[in-house]
Each structure stands twice: as C-alpha cells, then as structure tokens.
Enzyme design. Structure first.
Site, mmCIF file in Angstrom:
data_model
loop_
_atom_site.group_PDB
_atom_site.id
_atom_site.type_symbol
_atom_site.label_atom_id
_atom_site.label_comp_id
_atom_site.label_asym_id
_atom_site.label_seq_id
_atom_site.Cartn_x
_atom_site.Cartn_y
_atom_site.Cartn_z
ATOM 1 N N ARG A 1 -50.192 -6.114 67.739
ATOM 2 C CA ARG A 1 -51.263 -7.065 67.977
ATOM 3 C C ARG A 1 -50.513 -8.376 68.267
ATOM 4 O O ARG A 1 -50.858 -9.211 69.217
ATOM 5 C CB ARG A 1 -52.344 -7.377 66.755
ATOM 6 C CG ARG A 1 -53.395 -8.092 67.155
ATOM 7 C CD ARG A 1 -54.492 -8.472 66.051
ATOM 8 N NE ARG A 1 -54.499 -7.323 64.984
ATOM 9 C CZ ARG A 1 -55.334 -6.372 65.049
ATOM 10 N NH1 ARG A 1 -56.153 -6.210 65.818
ATOM 11 N NH2 ARG A 1 -55.294 -5.599 63.854
ATOM 12 N N TYR A 2 -49.531 -8.601 67.339
ATOM 13 C CA TYR A 2 -48.747 -9.952 67.619
ATOM 14 C C TYR A 2 -47.210 -9.286 68.140
ATOM 15 O O TYR A 2 -46.769 -8.340 67.622
ATOM 16 C CB TYR A 2 -48.342 -10.443 66.021
ATOM 17 C CG TYR A 2 -49.893 -10.590 65.289
ATOM 18 C CD1 TYR A 2 -50.785 -11.653 65.761
ATOM 19 C CD2 TYR A 2 -50.192 -9.697 64.289
ATOM 20 C CE1 TYR A 2 -51.875 -11.829 64.985
ATOM 21 C CE2 TYR A 2 -51.441 -10.118 63.431
ATOM 22 C CZ TYR A 2 -52.202 -11.001 63.863
ATOM 23 O OH TYR A 2 -53.246 -11.329 63.268
ATOM 24 N N ARG B 1 -44.294 -8.564 65.534
ATOM 25 C CA ARG B 1 -44.412 -7.517 64.610
ATOM 26 C C ARG B 1 -45.443 -6.512 64.839
ATOM 27 O O ARG B 1 -46.242 -6.700 65.540
ATOM 28 C CB ARG B 1 -44.895 -8.315 63.167
ATOM 29 C CG ARG B 1 -46.066 -9.110 63.229
ATOM 30 C CD ARG B 1 -46.051 -10.203 62.065
ATOM 31 N NE ARG B 1 -47.100 -11.026 61.687
ATOM 32 C CZ ARG B 1 -47.512 -12.125 62.519
ATOM 33 N NH1 ARG B 1 -46.825 -12.476 63.568
ATOM 34 N NH2 ARG B 1 -48.616 -12.843 62.207
ATOM 35 N N CYS C 1 -55.415 7.831 51.519
ATOM 36 C CA CYS C 1 -55.227 6.724 50.346
ATOM 37 C C CYS C 1 -55.313 7.567 48.709
ATOM 38 O O CYS C 1 -56.078 8.846 49.068
ATOM 39 C CB CYS C 1 -56.447 5.771 50.136
ATOM 40 S SG CYS C 1 -56.010 4.463 51.573
ATOM 41 N N CYS D 1 -61.627 2.591 48.944
ATOM 42 C CA CYS D 1 -62.435 1.300 48.483
ATOM 43 C C CYS D 1 -63.598 1.359 49.089
ATOM 44 O O CYS D 1 -63.574 1.628 50.567
ATOM 45 C CB CYS D 1 -61.335 0.157 48.788
ATOM 46 S SG CYS D 1 -60.069 0.081 48.132
ATOM 47 N N CYS E 1 -63.599 -0.952 52.646
ATOM 48 C CA CYS E 1 -62.545 -0.754 53.489
ATOM 49 C C CYS E 1 -62.852 -1.045 55.104
ATOM 50 O O CYS E 1 -63.998 -0.476 55.409
ATOM 51 C CB CYS E 1 -61.831 0.634 53.325
ATOM 52 S SG CYS E 1 -60.604 0.892 54.512
ATOM 53 N N ARG F 1 -61.004 0.087 57.457
ATOM 54 C CA ARG F 1 -60.592 1.054 58.230
ATOM 55 C C ARG F 1 -61.280 2.463 57.681
ATOM 56 O O ARG F 1 -60.775 3.625 58.042
ATOM 57 C CB ARG F 1 -59.090 1.441 58.311
ATOM 58 C CG ARG F 1 -58.315 0.219 59.107
ATOM 59 C CD ARG F 1 -56.796 0.717 59.330
ATOM 60 N NE ARG F 1 -56.242 -0.313 60.192
ATOM 61 C CZ ARG F 1 -55.183 -1.055 59.655
ATOM 62 N NH1 ARG F 1 -54.778 -1.022 58.378
ATOM 63 N NH2 ARG F 1 -54.737 -2.053 60.106
ATOM 64 N N ASP G 1 -63.886 -8.152 56.132
ATOM 65 C CA ASP G 1 -64.446 -7.898 57.619
ATOM 66 C C ASP G 1 -65.682 -7.244 57.585
ATOM 67 O O ASP G 1 -66.113 -6.569 56.601
ATOM 68 C CB ASP G 1 -63.364 -6.953 58.187
ATOM 69 C CG ASP G 1 -62.204 -7.405 58.210
ATOM 70 O OD1 ASP G 1 -61.770 -8.647 58.790
ATOM 71 O OD2 ASP G 1 -60.939 -7.101 57.677
ATOM 72 N N ASP H 1 -60.058 -12.731 59.977
ATOM 73 C CA ASP H 1 -59.690 -11.730 61.213
ATOM 74 C C ASP H 1 -60.679 -11.825 62.227
ATOM 75 O O ASP H 1 -61.847 -11.257 61.884
ATOM 76 C CB ASP H 1 -59.342 -10.200 60.685
ATOM 77 C CG ASP H 1 -58.140 -9.517 61.289
ATOM 78 O OD1 ASP H 1 -57.942 -9.704 62.628
ATOM 79 O OD2 ASP H 1 -57.279 -8.776 60.797
ATOM 80 N N LYS I 1 -55.614 -12.562 63.139
ATOM 81 C CA LYS I 1 -55.753 -13.400 61.737
ATOM 82 C C LYS I 1 -55.869 -14.953 62.023
ATOM 83 O O LYS I 1 -54.684 -15.253 62.531
ATOM 84 C CB LYS I 1 -54.962 -12.836 60.590
ATOM 85 C CG LYS I 1 -55.119 -11.608 60.172
ATOM 86 C CD LYS I 1 -54.173 -11.187 59.107
ATOM 87 C CE LYS I 1 -54.296 -9.791 58.590
ATOM 88 N NZ LYS I 1 -53.725 -9.004 59.494
#
Ligand code: PLP
Length: 324
Positions: A67-68, A71, A80, A84, A87, A89, A250, A287, A294
C-alpha cells in the site's frame, strides 16, 4: 468450558487459549471476555465491510500487501491463537481467502521484495505471524536479511498476550541472530492483559534485541476511558514498550458494538495528554476505508463537514465518508 453456552456467529468461529481463559477468569472488568466471546450484535453486518481497509485492492501477489511505496506487509499467516471479535480481517481469516502467504509461497514474496528496491521495511502481520513455525520464520528472516535495500523487519503479533509460552528461547534466538533492527509491535488493549507471564515474554523479546512497540484498538466497553488507557500506557512504558498506535476501530462486519465515535476518541486523547508522560502517548490513527491508508485522526487529516467526514490521505487526495 462448554461451547453450547456460546452464541455462534456466522462470521467468526470462537477461539481462545488456555492462558487467555485463565486471564478471563481473573478479570472482573469483563474487558477481556468482551474481546474474545461472541455477542449477538455480531449478526448485524449491514453497516460494516468485509475488507474495510482494502487489503485485497493492494495485494500484487498472495500474502503481500503493498500500500505504501517504502514498506510491504507480509500476511504471514491466516491463523491466530485466539480470535478477536472486532477483527478487521476476520472474514478474510475465516474464509481462508487466498490473500495469505501459503506455506509454499515464501520464495515468491521474497522475489517481489528483491525486485522492488523502494521497499525499505518488511512488516510481518497476518493473522498472527507467530502461528508460523520457527522453521518458516527462520526462512523468512534469513531471506530478508540477504536483501540489501531492506533495512528493517517489523512484526505485529498478539502472541505474548494470548499465548506467552510461544516466546521460547528457540524463537528469540532467530531474532537475536538477525543482524538488522527488529521491531516487535504488541497488540494489547487492556491492563488486564499485562499479566506477569505476558511481561516475562516481552522481557525475553527485549533481551533478544527486539525493539518493542505497542498497538491498541479503541474499543467500546473495553478501553474507551482515559484512566483505563492511562493505566495500560504507563504499564507498557514501565516495561520497556513504547506505545505506537491507538487505532480508531475499522468498520468491519459485525463489530458495530465496539465502535467509539471519533470525537470521543479525540477527547480521550486530550485527557491522556494531560494525564501521562509524552513518551506514553500513542498516535490516534485512522485507516481511510478501501485502501487509502492510515492518517492521524486529527484535524489536519479528518474534518466533520456538512457533507460528511472529509479525510485527506497521505498524497493530499480528499475522500468524503458519510460515517467513520
Ligand atoms: C498499517 C499498514 C502498514 C504500516 O503502517 P505504519 O504507519 O508504518 O505503521 C503497512 N502496510 C499496510 C498495508 C498497512 O495496512
């Protein structure tokens, strides 16, 4: 624990760890249970999004999000240790969408990083990267170490909180022998998560030379209170962990009951600025949906206007969001 007591969400299976259960038993605030146990509100999927931050739009090859410019995110694992409920995702995790790095695809991701000289930093995320085997992690670290233009490796993980036993000497040896700076970003949301076992795991990471940062999601009924966050942030700094981001939640499917108004988040940040040291303060971060990236959740990037919220991304482009 009987699973029949648990309301089953159509979107996210229930998953915790034995260690987390022991923390939940001791946590009288209920903040931990709320993060990991399903709630009926999860069925309300009308106002959220399957891929709120647009990972799939920016994924040139499976398992890698670019995205950037400088990085990349390696979605190292679709698994995981515990799930959570909030989440962003979650549907990507549970549907096992083909956006995660498959066991045989490490070489392909490494080739991409090798070919893109603008990539300065590689971020291992997921899922939780520490669900991958030590062998796979060693392969990734060795490959990245050999790429001259990559200066930094960063890992985002919740393992020290939900499964501190994962932080073994065998694992920390991988970090210790890695020659370049390694940043470890701990996902932690509430002071009840900072148990002695967790602190010990963090201390082991620190002794391996990792530089420790934290990220926290601002969550209703968990940490939407300046005193609770102040406690968490001080505990982090006292233990050598620098608070990095406080995420505005989000708008993911089924997490409406966790969302805190952005203005409330700003007020909490203003309270924190008055009550904790500057080194305890994270950046409150937002975001922009659908892959625009972000930005700090302050007035230079985000303004409530008559036509909705106006977000200005890192390139100066404006996005009107009816609700955030
Ligand atoms: C959040 C994110 C990053 C990291 O952003 P920082 O602001 O450097 O922490 C990198 N890539 C993607 C795709 C992200 O979503």
């Amino acid at each position: 624990m009987s699973s029949t007591r648990i309301h089953q969400s159509p979107l996210t299976p229930f998953k915790t760890t034995q260690f987390l259960e022991s923390l939940i038993q001791k946590d009288h605030s209920g903040a931990l249970k709320r993060q990991f146990y399903p709630a009926p509100e999860e069925n309300d999927i009308n106002d959220g999004h399957e891929d709120p931050i647009g990972d799939q739009l920016k994924s040139p090859i499976p398992g890698l999000v670019h995205r950037y410019r400088n990085r990349v995110l390696l979605l190292t694992s679709s698994d995981c240790f515990a799930l959570c409920r909030f989440c962003f995702r979650k549907t990507l995790l549970t549907k096992r969408k083909n956006i995660f790095l498959q066991p045989g695809h490490i070489a392909r991701a490494i080739d991409y990083i090798n070919e893109h000289h603008e990539i300065w930093e590689v971020i291992l995320s997921g899922g939780d990267p520490l669900t991958r085997s030590d062998h796979d992690l060693q392969t990734i670290f060795t490959a990245i170490e050999a790429i001259d233009h990559v200066a930094i490796v960063r890992m985002h993980s919740r393992a020290p909180v939900v499964n501190p036993a994962r932080i073994t000497t065998r694992l920390t040896t991988i970090f210790e022998t890695y020659a370049k700076p390694f940043y470890f970003v701990l996902h932690v949301n509430h002071p009840a998560e900072m148990a002695s076992e967790v602190l010990r795991a963090c201390s082991q990471l620190r002794k391996s030379g990792a530089i420790l940062l934290s990220q926290t999601v601002l969550l209703k009924g968990v940490n939407n209170s300046a005193p609770v966050l102040a406690d968490l942030l001080r505990t982090l700094v006292k233990n050598g962990i620098k608070p990095y981001y406080l995420h505005h939640c989000d708008r993911a499917w089924g997490n409406s009951h966790f969302r805190v108004e952005l203005e409330t988040g700003r007020e909490i940040m203003a309270d924190l600025r008055r009550s904790v040291s500057g080194i305890c303060l994270p950046t409150y971060i937002f975001d922009i949906p659908h892959g625009y990236g972000k930005v700090p959740a302050d007035r230079s990037y985000l303004n409530n206007t008559a036509s909705g919220w106006q977000a200005i991304d890192q390139d100066g482009s404006q996005h009107i969001l009816p609700i955030i």
